[in-house]
Design a protein around this motif. Structure first.
Motif, PDB file in Angstrom:
ATOM      1  N   VAL A 114       2.009  -4.887  -4.370  1.00 37.30           N
ATOM      2  CA  VAL A 114       1.608  -3.500  -4.588  1.00 37.30           C
ATOM      3  C   VAL A 114       0.975  -3.403  -5.964  1.00 37.30           C
ATOM      4  O   VAL A 114       1.587  -3.772  -6.979  1.00 37.30           O
ATOM      5  N   ILE A 115      -0.266  -2.903  -5.993  1.00 38.66           N
ATOM      6  CA  ILE A 115      -1.025  -2.825  -7.236  1.00 38.66           C
ATOM      7  C   ILE A 115      -1.125  -1.383  -7.710  1.00 38.66           C
ATOM      8  O   ILE A 115      -1.407  -0.474  -6.917  1.00 38.66           O
ATOM      9  N   ARG A 116      -0.876  -1.197  -8.984  1.00 41.57           N
ATOM     10  CA  ARG A 116      -1.052   0.103  -9.623  1.00 41.57           C
ATOM     11  C   ARG A 116      -2.512   0.208 -10.051  1.00 41.57           C
ATOM     12  O   ARG A 116      -2.942  -0.422 -11.011  1.00 41.57           O
ATOM     13  N   MET A 117      -3.283   0.978  -9.319  1.00 39.33           N
ATOM     14  CA  MET A 117      -4.719   1.052  -9.552  1.00 39.33           C
ATOM     15  C   MET A 117      -5.032   1.852 -10.815  1.00 39.33           C
ATOM     16  O   MET A 117      -4.183   2.574 -11.352  1.00 39.33           O
ATOM     17  N   SER A 151      -7.268   4.299  -7.616  1.00 40.96           N
ATOM     18  CA  SER A 151      -6.231   5.238  -8.020  1.00 40.96           C
ATOM     19  C   SER A 151      -5.020   5.063  -7.117  1.00 40.96           C
ATOM     20  O   SER A 151      -5.128   4.561  -5.984  1.00 40.96           O
ATOM     21  N   GLY A 152      -3.866   5.467  -7.623  1.00 38.13           N
ATOM     22  CA  GLY A 152      -2.650   5.402  -6.839  1.00 38.13           C
ATOM     23  C   GLY A 152      -2.105   3.991  -6.711  1.00 38.13           C
ATOM     24  O   GLY A 152      -2.448   3.083  -7.473  1.00 38.13           O
ATOM     25  N   LEU A 153      -1.257   3.813  -5.702  1.00 36.92           N
ATOM     26  CA  LEU A 153      -0.666   2.505  -5.402  1.00 36.92           C
ATOM     27  C   LEU A 153      -1.242   1.990  -4.092  1.00 36.92           C
ATOM     28  O   LEU A 153      -1.300   2.729  -3.104  1.00 36.92           O
ATOM     29  N   ILE A 154      -1.655   0.722  -4.082  1.00 30.78           N
ATOM     30  CA  ILE A 154      -2.206   0.119  -2.871  1.00 30.78           C
ATOM     31  C   ILE A 154      -1.503  -1.204  -2.623  1.00 30.78           C
ATOM     32  O   ILE A 154      -1.337  -2.021  -3.549  1.00 30.78           O
ATOM     33  N   THR A 155      -1.081  -1.429  -1.396  1.00 31.86           N
ATOM     34  CA  THR A 155      -0.467  -2.699  -1.015  1.00 31.86           C
ATOM     35  C   THR A 155      -1.543  -3.627  -0.445  1.00 31.86           C
ATOM     36  O   THR A 155      -2.300  -3.245   0.446  1.00 31.86           O
ATOM     37  N   PHE A 156      -1.598  -4.818  -0.994  1.00 32.83           N
ATOM     38  CA  PHE A 156      -2.562  -5.825  -0.540  1.00 32.83           C
ATOM     39  C   PHE A 156      -1.814  -6.961   0.161  1.00 32.83           C
ATOM     40  O   PHE A 156      -0.796  -7.445  -0.330  1.00 32.83           O
ATOM     41  N   PHE A 157      -2.361  -7.390   1.302  1.00 32.26           N
ATOM     42  CA  PHE A 157      -1.744  -8.440   2.100  1.00 32.26           C
ATOM     43  C   PHE A 157      -2.643  -9.683   2.072  1.00 32.26           C
ATOM     44  O   PHE A 157      -3.787  -9.625   2.529  1.00 32.26           O
ATOM     45  N   PRO A 158      -2.154 -10.807   1.554  1.00 35.55           N
ATOM     46  CA  PRO A 158      -2.977 -12.023   1.528  1.00 35.55           C
ATOM     47  C   PRO A 158      -3.375 -12.459   2.930  1.00 35.55           C
ATOM     48  O   PRO A 158      -2.571 -12.369   3.866  1.00 35.55           O
ATOM     49  N   PRO A 159      -4.604 -12.922   3.089  1.00 42.88           N
ATOM     50  CA  PRO A 159      -5.078 -13.354   4.423  1.00 42.88           C
ATOM     51  C   PRO A 159      -4.664 -14.799   4.696  1.00 42.88           C
ATOM     52  O   PRO A 159      -5.460 -15.725   4.590  1.00 42.88           O
TER      53      PRO A 159
END
Length: 463
Positions: free
Chosen positions: A403-406, A435-443
Motif C-alpha cells: 500500500v503506497i501513500r501517494m 493522492s490517497g492510498l493505493i494498493t499495488f499487486f506485483p504481476p
C-alpha cells in the motif's frame, strides 16, 4: 630526401610540444564526494554509481591474461570498481605467498622492505602496477587495500595488535605505497580489511598508515587529494571504530554473508546518523558462502542485498562471490570455480540495478520509507523505498502487495509499472491518481525466477 627531412623535423616538433606526462592523458577522472555529501561523482561533477566486485586476491592468484579476462567480463556486466588487496589474505595466511610469477611483496615479511628490483616487470610491485594500469585502460577503478587487516590484528574482532605492523613501520609502508601510486587517478584507498580496530593500538596503526599514504601521495598530511575509507569486520560499521576521522571520505559497512543479511538496517543507521558522509556496503551476501548453497536462492540473496542497500541510502553497492574473491581454480562444487562463478546470474543482475538507478535524476534521490503505508517488514520481508522529485522506486523482496501513500512525488497523476530485478523486464504502464492510498499487486506471472522480488516504479505525469 628533402621531404623526408621535413617530415622528421615536423615529427620532432610535435614530440617536443607533447605534454610531459603522456600517461596522464589516458587517465580516468578522479572521483570525489558529491556536493550533497551523499553520493560520489567524477571530478567534473558527473554522477558515479559505484558497482564493485570483490577480487581481493587478484594480484596473487591471476596472471595477466586471466586478469584481463576477468576485467572484460566485469565491464560487460556494468561493474566499474574492483576491490583488491596488495598484501593478500591468502588461503594459507602467510605473508611469503608468491604471485603467479613467483614474486612476493616484502623481504622477510618486513613492511619496511618492499621486495623491489630495478627495471620494469621484474617484481611483485611491477605486476601490481601492470594490473592497475590494465584496469584503467578498460575504464575500471581499483578499490585498493594496502594490506589485509590480518597483518595488523590476526583475530577478526578483538583488535589485539599481534602481527607485522606497528605505528612506525605502518607509516613507512604507507608512504612507500603512496609515493608509488601518486600519479594514478583510478585508485580509491581502502584501509582495514575485515578486521576490527576496537583497541587504541589498532586505531593508531591504521591512522599511521593513512598518514603515510597521504604523505607519499601529496608530500604532506593532505587528505583532500585522495578518496579513502575503512573496510570493517563483518556485521560492523567503519563508524564503530572511526566515527569522525579526517582521512575517511565515506563510511562503509560489511554486512556479512549468508541468507539473513539485513544490510538495510546498517545502511539506514549510517545514513541517518552521519548526514555529511556517504555510506556503502563494501562486502555483503556472497553466493555459495555461509548458508548459501542453493544456486537460485544464492543469487537472490545477493540481489536482495544490493537493492536493500541502494534503496536505503547507499551510493552504490559491492557485489561478491565465494568463487571470485580468492579466485578458486579447483573445487568439487563447479559453481565456485572462478571462471564459472563470473557467469553467476546475480552478477549480471547487478548491472540491471545500476541501469535502473542511472535512468532517473541521480543526486536528488533519497530513501523515503514514508511512501509505504502498509507494514514495511522488519526482517527479510522488508520493503525499501527511494525517490526523487518526480519518481519513486519501491523494492519488494517477497512479491507481496504493498500500500503506497501517494503524493510524495510531484503531479496530479503518476505512471505506474513493475520492474523485475531478475530478468530486467518491465510490465505495462498504468496511470494512477497521485493522492490517497493505493494498493499495488506485483504481476507475479512475469516472474521466471524462484524468488519473486519486484520494484514498483512511479513516475510523475506531466500536466
Amino acid at each position: 630526401m628533402k621531404h623526408i627531412y621535413q617530415f622528421l623535423l615536423l615529427f620532432l616538433i610535435q614530440i617536443t610540444f607533447l605534454p610531459n606526462n603522456l600517461f596522464a592523458q589516458n587517465q580516468l577522472q578522479k572521483l570525489k564526494v558529491a556536493h550533497n555529501n551523499r553520493y560520489l561523482c567524477y571530478d567534473d561533477g558527473t554522477p558515479f554509481f559505484w558497482l564493485a566486485d570483490t577480487a581481493w586476491e587478484i594480484f596473487l592468484k591471476l596472471n595477466t591474461e586471466e586478469a584481463s579476462l576477468y576485467f572484460e567480463d566485469r565491464i560487460s556486466k556494468g561493474f566499474n570498481v574492483i576491490q583488491c588487496t596488495i598484501l593478500s589474505e591468502n588461503d594459507f595466511h602467510t605473508i611469503d605467498a608468491t604471485n603467479q610469477y613467483g614474486q612476493k611483496p616484502l623481504i622477510n615479511g618486513d613492511p619496511e622492505k618492499p621486495d623491489t628490483i630495478p627495471g620494469k616487470n621484474n617484481d611483485y610491485w611491477d605486476y601490481i602496477d601492470k594490473i592497475i594500469k590494465l584496469a584503467e585502460s578498460k575504464g575500471l577503478y581499483i578499490g585498493l587495500l594496502p594490506t589485509w587487516g590480518e597483518y595488523v590484528t590476526t583475530e577478526f574482532r578483538d583488535g589485539i595488535v599481534n602481527s607485522i605492523y606497528d605505528v612506525d613501520n605502518a607509516f613507512i609502508y604507507g608512504k612507500f605505497v603512496g609515493e608509488r601510486y601518486k600519479n594514478y587517478t583510478n585508485i580509491i584507498w581502502i584501509l582495514g580489511g575485515d578486521r576490527s580496530a576496537c583497541t587504541k593500538e589498532a586505531k593508531a596503526i591504521w591512522r599511521s598508515l593513512a598518514k603515510g599514504l597521504a604523505v607519499g601521495l601529496t608530500g604532506s598530511e593532505d587528505y583532500s587529494k585522495m578518496l579513502m575509507t575503512f573496510h570493517p569486520v563483518g556485521k560492523r560499521h567503519s563508524t564503530d571504530d572511526f566515527p569522525d576521522e579526517k582521512w575517511i571520505d565515506f563510511n562503509a559497512i560489511q554486512s556479512g554473508h549468508g541468507t539473513n543479511i539485513l544490510n538495510w538496517k546498517m545502511i539506514q543507521n549510517d545514513y541517518n546518523n552521519y548526514k555529511n558522509t556517504p555510506v556503502i556496503d563494501l562486502e555483503s551476501s556472497y553466493p555459495f558462502l555461509g548458508e548459501n548453497n542453493d544456486k537460485e536462492k544464492t543469487d537472490f540473496y545477493a540481489r536482495r542485498a544490493a537493492y536493500w542497500s541502494v534503496f536505503s541510502g547507499s551510493f552504490g553497492h559491492t557485489y561478491g562471490h565465494h568463487g571470485i574473491w580468492n579466485f578458486v581454480k579447483e573445487n568439487e562444487n563447479k559453481n565456485i570455480i572462478w571462471k564459472n562463478a563470473i557467469q553467476a546470474v546475480s552478477s549480471t543482475q547487478m548491472g540491471y540495478l545500476k541501469n535502473l538507478i542511472k535512468s532517473f535524476p541521480f543526486f536528488e534521490r533519497i530513501p523515503d520509507q514514508n511512501i509505504i503505508a502498509s507494514n514495511p517488514g522488519l526482517d527479510t520481508d522488508h520493503i525499501a523505498a527511494t525517490r526523487g522529485n518526480n519518481y519513486a522506486l519501491i523494492y519488494i523482496p517477497t512479491g507481496r502487495p504493498v500500500v503506497i501513500r501517494m503524493g510524495h512525488i510531484k503531479g496530479e497523476s503518476v505512471k505506474a509499472k513493475w520492474f523485475n530485478p531478475g530478468n530486467n523486464k518491465y510490465s505495462q504502464t498504468e496511470t494512477k491518481p497521485n493522492s490517497g492510498l493505493i494498493t499495488f499487486f506485483p504481476p507475479n506471472s512475469l516472474s521466471s525466477q524462484q524468488e519473486t522480488d519486484w520494484v514498483l516504479i512511479l513516475e510523475s505525469v506531466e500536466n
